[in-house]
Design a protein around this motif. Sequence first.
Motif, PDB file in Angstrom:
ATOM      1  N   GLN A 128     -50.176  12.756  58.292  1.00 36.10           N
ATOM      2  CA  GLN A 128     -49.225  12.920  59.382  1.00 36.10           C
ATOM      3  C   GLN A 128     -49.995  13.052  60.693  1.00 36.10           C
ATOM      4  O   GLN A 128     -51.208  13.254  60.700  1.00 36.10           O
ATOM      5  CB  GLN A 128     -48.359  14.164  59.160  1.00 36.10           C
ATOM      6  N   VAL A 129     -49.266  12.925  61.822  1.00 31.55           N
ATOM      7  CA  VAL A 129     -49.895  13.042  63.135  1.00 31.55           C
ATOM      8  C   VAL A 129     -49.996  14.514  63.532  1.00 31.55           C
ATOM      9  O   VAL A 129     -49.009  15.246  63.492  1.00 31.55           O
ATOM     10  CB  VAL A 129     -49.098  12.273  64.207  1.00 31.55           C
ATOM     11  N   TRP A 130     -51.194  14.919  63.921  1.00 32.59           N
ATOM     12  CA  TRP A 130     -51.467  16.254  64.429  1.00 32.59           C
ATOM     13  C   TRP A 130     -52.139  16.138  65.791  1.00 32.59           C
ATOM     14  O   TRP A 130     -52.652  15.071  66.149  1.00 32.59           O
ATOM     15  CB  TRP A 130     -52.361  17.045  63.468  1.00 32.59           C
ATOM     16  N   LYS A 131     -52.148  17.222  66.531  1.00 34.76           N
ATOM     17  CA  LYS A 131     -52.782  17.272  67.847  1.00 34.76           C
ATOM     18  C   LYS A 131     -53.584  18.557  67.964  1.00 34.76           C
ATOM     19  O   LYS A 131     -53.170  19.600  67.451  1.00 34.76           O
ATOM     20  CB  LYS A 131     -51.707  17.218  68.946  1.00 34.76           C
ATOM     21  N   VAL A 132     -54.740  18.481  68.635  1.00 37.43           N
ATOM     22  CA  VAL A 132     -55.540  19.685  68.870  1.00 37.43           C
ATOM     23  C   VAL A 132     -56.351  19.497  70.147  1.00 37.43           C
ATOM     24  O   VAL A 132     -56.689  18.371  70.522  1.00 37.43           O
ATOM     25  CB  VAL A 132     -56.476  19.970  67.669  1.00 37.43           C
ATOM     26  N   GLY A 133     -56.639  20.598  70.834  1.00 40.63           N
ATOM     27  CA  GLY A 133     -57.508  20.540  71.993  1.00 40.63           C
ATOM     28  C   GLY A 133     -58.930  20.209  71.589  1.00 40.63           C
ATOM     29  O   GLY A 133     -59.410  20.664  70.546  1.00 40.63           O
ATOM     30  N   ILE A 134     -59.613  19.400  72.400  1.00 40.64           N
ATOM     31  CA  ILE A 134     -60.984  19.006  72.069  1.00 40.64           C
ATOM     32  C   ILE A 134     -61.920  20.212  72.122  1.00 40.64           C
ATOM     33  O   ILE A 134     -62.788  20.374  71.262  1.00 40.64           O
ATOM     34  CB  ILE A 134     -61.458  17.885  73.016  1.00 40.64           C
ATOM     35  N   SER A 135     -61.742  21.060  73.120  1.00 38.78           N
ATOM     36  CA  SER A 135     -62.641  22.204  73.289  1.00 38.78           C
ATOM     37  C   SER A 135     -62.138  23.467  72.606  1.00 38.78           C
ATOM     38  O   SER A 135     -62.924  24.293  72.145  1.00 38.78           O
ATOM     39  CB  SER A 135     -62.858  22.489  74.779  1.00 38.78           C
ATOM     40  N   ALA A 136     -60.826  23.628  72.551  1.00 39.93           N
ATOM     41  CA  ALA A 136     -60.269  24.849  71.953  1.00 39.93           C
ATOM     42  C   ALA A 136     -58.789  24.660  71.678  1.00 39.93           C
ATOM     43  O   ALA A 136     -58.153  23.753  72.212  1.00 39.93           O
ATOM     44  CB  ALA A 136     -60.476  26.039  72.886  1.00 39.93           C
ATOM     45  N   GLY A 137     -58.243  25.527  70.832  1.00 41.27           N
ATOM     46  CA  GLY A 137     -56.809  25.488  70.560  1.00 41.27           C
ATOM     47  C   GLY A 137     -56.496  25.353  69.096  1.00 41.27           C
ATOM     48  O   GLY A 137     -57.346  24.985  68.292  1.00 41.27           O
TER      49      GLY A 137
END
Length: 623
Positions: free
Chosen positions: A57-66
């Motif tokens: 599935q599609v997920w999203k995350v911050g590159i530096s943090a999150g």
Amino acid sequence: MRKLVQILSLFVIFSLSLFSQTYTIEQYLNIKSAGAPTVSPDGKFIAYLTDITGTNQVWKVGISAGCPEQLTFFDERVQFVSWNPKDKYWILFGKDLGGNERTQLFLLKSDGSEIKRLTFKDDVIYNFGTWSDDGTMFAFTSNERNRAFFDVYVMNIKTGKVDLIWQNDGNNYVVAWSPDNRYILVSQNRSSFDNDLYLVEYPSGKAVNITPHTQPARYMNPRFSVDGRKIYLLSDEGKEFVGLAYIDVKDGKLNYIYSTNWDITTFELSKDGRRIVFVLNVDGYSEVYSLDITTGKVVKLGFPSGGIVGGLRFTNDGRKLIFTYQSPVKNQDIYYYDFVTREVKQITYSSTAGIPISSFVEPKLVRFKSFDGLEIPGYLYLPKNAKKDSSLPVIVSIHGGPEAQELPRFSALYQFFINNGYAIYAPNIRGSTGYGKTYASLDNTTKRKDAIRDVAMIPEFLKTTGYIDPKKIVVYGGSYGGYMTLAAVTFYPDLWAAGVDLVGISNFLTFLKNTGAWRQKHRMAEYGDPEKDAEFLKEISPFYHVDRIKAPLMIIQGANDPRVPKSESDQIVESIKSRGGVVEYLVFDDEGHGLAKLKNRIKAYKAVVEFLDKYVKDKKMGL
């Protein structure tokens, strides 16, 4: 002193218990991975695919943090994801139904709040190509007009208007769009080792072949330069191995920038056009290099070694390069390389389902000489503390393709079997990629028997290692590897204790007739023409020689498979049963060419484990 001895003894006992610990197949199949990263235009986030929920599935995350955030929630797998290059609020993704590969396209709000379906014909394939530079349109191909061919279209995402740009009776895929939006670059594939690139003018549809050639050659992964005057790409035109090159758009001349006696597998161009990062495939292992376009200087980068690097994506400022990494002892995750600090940092952290990484096993790269003296490379995995007492059962795992390469990747299934006392040998028999154009062509059409003979040489080679019980050798594979499994137990029946075939070809004549219309010519180029080569195709098809099979077989099939239709498995299972042979057959109604859903993988591989334990692992020596 006595206390110290007691402590050391307890430590040794504890260490041995760690090595002897076994884990369930459910645990191994719950090991997760993350991949297919795409970067937001502001460089703050990545969208990616992960199977945390059981299917990608599609997920999203911050590159530096999150914290990672799930954006799609389907039972079916998501096949790809691509962030709009200019609009941080929209992401494009594709999804099929039950593994049927009739990909449909969708727009997703980057906060997950909205999904817009863009295509609506469930029996048609829509292959996403690329975005226009301004992010207002994307180009794609579709076989809506004729199921055997793919025409080029452009969709405006704001109006939903779709325009047919290039109608052509070919196997076409959009691969790039020029920075000024004037040209769409299309790859027309004739075989896995031969294609052409066409510059298709937008919106007139006027097309020009910019790679005319006489001998088979590949032109892959093209990227326009920032000024649009050059097209950087990978090619093996006039070469044994794939090198990095560019085509001058004005005169069409191909110029090599970097090449060696290994293939370059992928590359990425920075947004400012100053740097190319490319991955060299050295005996399957990735080495990563940076090329300064202005000076031509090439520098090896400090990326993780001992595995496979892919999924290269620059941030818009060119400072960071997003990539994926996996190795035999590390499940795949997403990382970035910082060109200023020269540091590698991990972005995603995929679970190993409670199984310690220390329990995973690295393979040894080994070679043996086949019947004609050709050296065959492969990866040999041995259980920890394996002894040279000729007692180990072994699974010979043949990769699919055949235009593919066994790589030092992470395989939860391999690690499960190793942890449970099996060895694994995964070869790159002739016809595999990664070892040059000549090696890859050694199994074409009438040379197919030579590849089967390679597989038949493996049991004798494995005996010489001193680890393997010659009565406990299993052949295993999926797709083309499934065909090789069936061929091995058919044409060399005395070598194998059992065979496991996933979605394998049993009869080339019926396969070439029934595979997806868009694949038929492509597959004929590899296997042969069912009219001209009918007798030979019958000769190498296991279905016509079922009476020779002695080993018990397990066959697994997806009902919706468009590549190797279910009829391929049905007919050989029926024939084996009618002759009183031993065959176990599992069909999954909601799967295609392989198993995408966790519940199905667990059911299938639990059955495989029980099958092999019954017919191989518990078999007494000499019986």
